[in-house]
Design an enzyme around this catalytic site. Structure first.
Site, PDB file in Angstrom:
ATOM      1  CE  LYS A 126      -4.461   0.996   0.242  1.00 40.19           C
ATOM      2  NZ  LYS A 126      -5.613   0.167  -0.154  1.00 40.19           N
ATOM      3  CG  ASP A 166      -7.414   3.159  -0.823  1.00 40.24           C
ATOM      4  OD1 ASP A 166      -7.885   2.017  -0.775  1.00 40.24           O
ATOM      5  OD2 ASP A 166      -7.508   3.948   0.153  1.00 40.24           O
TER       6      ASP A 166
HETATM    7  P1  NDP Z   1     -12.991   7.680  -2.934  1.00 32.95           P
HETATM    8  O1  NDP Z   1     -11.917   8.662  -2.729  1.00 32.95           O
HETATM    9  O2  NDP Z   1     -13.515   7.447  -4.310  1.00 32.95           O
HETATM   10  O3  NDP Z   1     -14.241   7.983  -2.002  1.00 32.95           O
HETATM   11  C1  NDP Z   1     -14.095   8.040  -0.637  1.00 32.95           C
HETATM   12  C2  NDP Z   1     -15.422   8.454  -0.035  1.00 32.95           C
HETATM   13  O4  NDP Z   1     -15.371   8.306   1.381  1.00 32.95           O
HETATM   14  C3  NDP Z   1     -15.766   9.919  -0.279  1.00 32.95           C
HETATM   15  O5  NDP Z   1     -17.139  10.059  -0.322  1.00 32.95           O
HETATM   16  C4  NDP Z   1     -15.156  10.596   0.935  1.00 32.95           C
HETATM   17  O6  NDP Z   1     -15.734  11.846   1.249  1.00 32.95           O
HETATM   18  C5  NDP Z   1     -15.470   9.588   2.018  1.00 32.95           C
HETATM   19  N1  NDP Z   1     -14.450   9.710   3.063  1.00 32.95           N
HETATM   20  C6  NDP Z   1     -13.127   9.539   2.940  1.00 32.95           C
HETATM   21  N2  NDP Z   1     -12.488   9.746   4.093  1.00 32.95           N
HETATM   22  C7  NDP Z   1     -13.466  10.064   4.973  1.00 32.95           C
HETATM   23  C8  NDP Z   1     -13.456  10.393   6.343  1.00 32.95           C
HETATM   24  N3  NDP Z   1     -12.306  10.433   7.032  1.00 32.95           N
HETATM   25  N4  NDP Z   1     -14.647  10.647   6.926  1.00 32.95           N
HETATM   26  C9  NDP Z   1     -15.812  10.602   6.231  1.00 32.95           C
HETATM   27  N5  NDP Z   1     -15.875  10.306   4.928  1.00 32.95           N
HETATM   28  C10 NDP Z   1     -14.726  10.036   4.307  1.00 32.95           C
HETATM   29  O7  NDP Z   1     -12.411   6.303  -2.326  1.00 32.95           O
HETATM   30  P2  NDP Z   1     -12.907   4.813  -2.571  1.00 32.95           P
HETATM   31  O8  NDP Z   1     -14.369   4.774  -2.801  1.00 32.95           O
HETATM   32  O9  NDP Z   1     -12.006   4.197  -3.566  1.00 32.95           O
HETATM   33  O10 NDP Z   1     -12.561   4.131  -1.161  1.00 32.95           O
HETATM   34  C11 NDP Z   1     -13.506   4.024  -0.104  1.00 32.95           C
HETATM   35  C12 NDP Z   1     -13.080   2.916   0.841  1.00 32.95           C
HETATM   36  O11 NDP Z   1     -13.001   1.675   0.124  1.00 32.95           O
HETATM   37  C13 NDP Z   1     -11.699   3.093   1.487  1.00 32.95           C
HETATM   38  O12 NDP Z   1     -11.722   2.521   2.773  1.00 32.95           O
HETATM   39  C14 NDP Z   1     -10.791   2.251   0.586  1.00 32.95           C
HETATM   40  O13 NDP Z   1      -9.624   1.843   1.273  1.00 32.95           O
HETATM   41  C15 NDP Z   1     -11.716   1.079   0.296  1.00 32.95           C
HETATM   42  N6  NDP Z   1     -11.407   0.272  -0.868  1.00 32.95           N
HETATM   43  C16 NDP Z   1     -11.276   0.836  -2.108  1.00 32.95           C
HETATM   44  C17 NDP Z   1     -11.011   0.033  -3.199  1.00 32.95           C
HETATM   45  C18 NDP Z   1     -10.942   0.576  -4.581  1.00 32.95           C
HETATM   46  O14 NDP Z   1     -10.804  -0.217  -5.500  1.00 32.95           O
HETATM   47  N7  NDP Z   1     -11.055   1.869  -4.798  1.00 32.95           N
HETATM   48  C19 NDP Z   1     -10.805  -1.418  -3.055  1.00 32.95           C
HETATM   49  C20 NDP Z   1     -11.048  -1.914  -1.714  1.00 32.95           C
HETATM   50  C21 NDP Z   1     -11.318  -1.078  -0.685  1.00 32.95           C
HETATM   51  P3  NDP Z   1     -14.953  13.197   0.857  1.00 32.95           P
HETATM   52  O15 NDP Z   1     -15.068  13.302  -0.619  1.00 32.95           O
HETATM   53  O16 NDP Z   1     -15.653  14.274   1.608  1.00 32.95           O
HETATM   54  O17 NDP Z   1     -13.535  13.003   1.306  1.00 32.95           O
HETATM   55  O1  2IT Z   2      -7.866  -1.689  -0.771  1.00 34.58           O
HETATM   56  C1  2IT Z   2      -7.803  -2.171  -1.912  1.00 34.58           C
HETATM   57  O2  2IT Z   2      -7.921  -3.381  -2.111  1.00 34.58           O
HETATM   58  C2  2IT Z   2      -7.597  -1.255  -3.041  1.00 34.58           C
HETATM   59  N1  2IT Z   2      -7.555  -0.042  -2.839  1.00 34.58           N
HETATM   60  C3  2IT Z   2      -7.425  -1.805  -4.428  1.00 34.58           C
HETATM   61  C4  2IT Z   2      -6.017  -2.265  -4.643  1.00 34.58           C
HETATM   62  C5  2IT Z   2      -5.679  -2.681  -6.049  1.00 34.58           C
HETATM   63  O3  2IT Z   2      -4.500  -2.977  -6.241  1.00 34.58           O
HETATM   64  O4  2IT Z   2      -6.540  -2.711  -6.927  1.00 34.58           O
END
Ligand code: NDP
Ligand code: 2IT
Length: 453
Positions: A126, A166
């Site tokens: 990461k 992420d």
């Molecule tokens: P994005 O940046 O696309 O979206 C994140 C969302 O969560 C936004 O709406 C953001 O609001 C909100 N957010 C972030 N931090 C906070 C906080 N501290 N408090 C409240 N709201 C918050 O990220 P993703 O959708 O990609 O990721 C979301 C989650 O999923 C994370 O935990 C990530 O690690 C996990 N994840 C993502 C993967 C991926 O493929 N993208 C894969 C597996 C897990 P704001 O815009 O106001 O910051």
């Molecule tokens: O938390 C996760 O699994 C991710 N943000 C996706 C990682 C990846 O390599 O696609």
């Protein structure tokens, strides 16, 4: 807590001070693994868990860049190369002001187990930065990404370490990062995943995490002869994972009723329809606006700003059957978990990484609800990154249907593996133990085979 976990945690805390999220992630895994270590003392004498806890390598670097006013800005960049026993390091990059070493170590640690569960050959890593993309111009984001990659490029490669997105890192950022890597290396390779469709990306990668979390929930429900159709679902976040979770829920006939961002949340009792979701996607991905605008646009929906004085998040206190936390770590605390249970939620599928505190997790486990922990439920994202890597190596692209079918198959497999492993180790229905143990065994056996390195 057993003596073994107590001693391990005392060491972890002494050696990694000020990293509470890392401590939390290790403790949860260690508590599950006691069940394995009791049956297999060879893992304990080879000190496999103690070795997994220590990153193989941590890279920390300066990221200087110039903002639109001509002022110099300095951020900190990280890459945690946690474990490569079963494949190249693989995992996302997070750009968010809260990013620090401990948060990225927890994420890299979780990634090792998650990637193992996908059935694909990927190690865990990461990275990211405390850079905040919010409010920055495209040019500022580009200059930052170029500076970040001008150091990271020497540490990564398609067979070494393959970053992805992420929080705060989506298609735009991956484009800028890939462009700089390609220029510096003079190579066009699958060194990042989440790439654009016309330059090596895979269909379904943007959708994969959200779709996968919903597929996992559907599998959990199947064990009780039920389906998602007609169920009200609480979704947090409004970014990549939340959007495609809502999309798949709609496709399966469920009713998403909430979304949020760091400013507050919306509750739409009538349900977030496809048309409303299209508005959210444009708002968030194109206009980069705030979720509050949803309630201005759609009458009947209510918006509540985050109240820092509250000891719980009211999003989790609405009546529903399912919850899909899809924002960030520790967004469901003990009080939130109690509220969810009180209001009828009996399916929790974690799109985010470690969104539930240990206190919350214990309540879900005690209540014996269908609780899918992030490292299993959100593995569809990285699994589809693995499929992107395969397509890049073969220099061809699969159709949307083919990738979605493979993603679905992988989620069904992960569910089955977690379900059966939980049963085998004497805790049927406990997907936390199932995911931690099944994820561990593959990595542990690879480490045993490969000697003390
Ligand atoms: P994005 O940046 O696309 O979206 C994140 C969302 O969560 C936004 O709406 C953001 O609001 C909100 N957010 C972030 N931090 C906070 C906080 N501290 N408090 C409240 N709201 C918050 O990220 P993703 O959708 O990609 O990721 C979301 C989650 O999923 C994370 O935990 C990530 O690690 C996990 N994840 C993502 C993967 C991926 O493929 N993208 C894969 C597996 C897990 P704001 O815009 O106001 O910051
Ligand atoms: O938390 C996760 O699994 C991710 N943000 C996706 C990682 C990846 O390599 O696609």
């Amino acid at each position: 807590m057993s003596d073994y976990v107590g001693k391990l945690m005392a060491d972890v805390k002494a050696k990694n001070p000020s990293e509470p999220e890392f401590h939390q992630a290790v403790q949860e895994v260690a508590e599950s693994l006691v069940l394995v270590l009791d049956r297999h003392p060879e893992y304990r004498s080879a000190r496999i868990l103690e070795r997994i806890i220590e990153p193989e390598r941590v890279i920390l670097f300066r990221v200087p860049w110039m903002d639109d006013q001509g002022d110099v800005q300095v951020n900190r960049g990280f890459r945690i190369e946690m474990n490569s026993a079963i494949g190249p390091y693989k995992g996302g990059l997070r750009f968010h002001p809260s990013v620090n070493l401990g948060i990225l170590k927890f994420l890299a640690f979780e990634q090792v187990f998650k990637n193992s569960l996908t059935t694909l050959p990927m190690g865990g890593g990461k990275g990211g930065s405390d850079f905040d993309p919010k409010g920055k111009s495209d040019n500022e984001v580009m200059r930052f990404c170029q500076s970040f990659m001008s150091e990271l490029f020497r540490h990564i490669g398609p067979d070494t370490d393959v970053p992805a997105g992420d929080i705060g890192v989506g298609g735009r950022e991956i484009g800028f990062l890939f462009g700089m890597y390609r220029k510096l290396r003079n190579e066009f390779t699958g060194v990042l995943t989440g790439k654009g469709l016309h330059w090596g990306g895979s269909l379904i990668r943007p959708e994969a995490t959200g779709y996968g979390a919903v597929y996992f929930a559907a599998e959990m429900l199947k064990t009780r002869g039920e389906e998602l159709k007609g169920k009200a679902c609480l979704v947090s976040g409004s970014g990549n994972v939340a959007q495609y979770t809502a999309e798949k829920l709609l496709q399966l006939g469920a009713k998403p009723v909430t979304l949020s961002d760091s400013g507050g949340y919306i509750y739409d009792e009538a349900g977030i329809t496809k048309e409303k979701l299209d508005f959210v996607m444009d708002l968030k991905n194109v206009r980069r606006g705030r979720i509050k605008e949803y309630a201005d646009k759609f009458k009947g929906a209510v918006y509540a700003p985050i109240d820092p004085k509250l000891d719980h998040n009211p999003l989790w206190a609405h009546k529903a059957q399912c919850a899909f936390p899809s924002a960030t770590q520790n967004e469901i605390n003990g009080k939130d978990a109690a509220n969810l249970l009180k209001n009828g939620v009996y399916v929790v599928s974690e799109g985010a990484n470690m969104p539930t505190t240990i206190e919350g997790v214990n309540q879900f486990l005690d209540a014996k609800i269908l609780y899918g922990p992030g490292k299993a439920a959100n593995a569809g994202g990285v699994a589809t990154s693995g499929l992107e890597m395969s397509q890049n190596s073969m220099r061809l692209s699969w159709s949307r249907e083919e990738v979605d079918q493979r993603l679905h198959g992988i989620m069904v497999n992960i569910h089955k593996n977690c379900f059966e492993t939980a049963k085998k180790y004497g805790t049927p229905g406990n997907y936390v133990n199932g995911a931690n143990i099944a994820g561990f065994l593959k990595v542990a056996n690879a480490m045993m085979d490969q000697g003390l390195v």
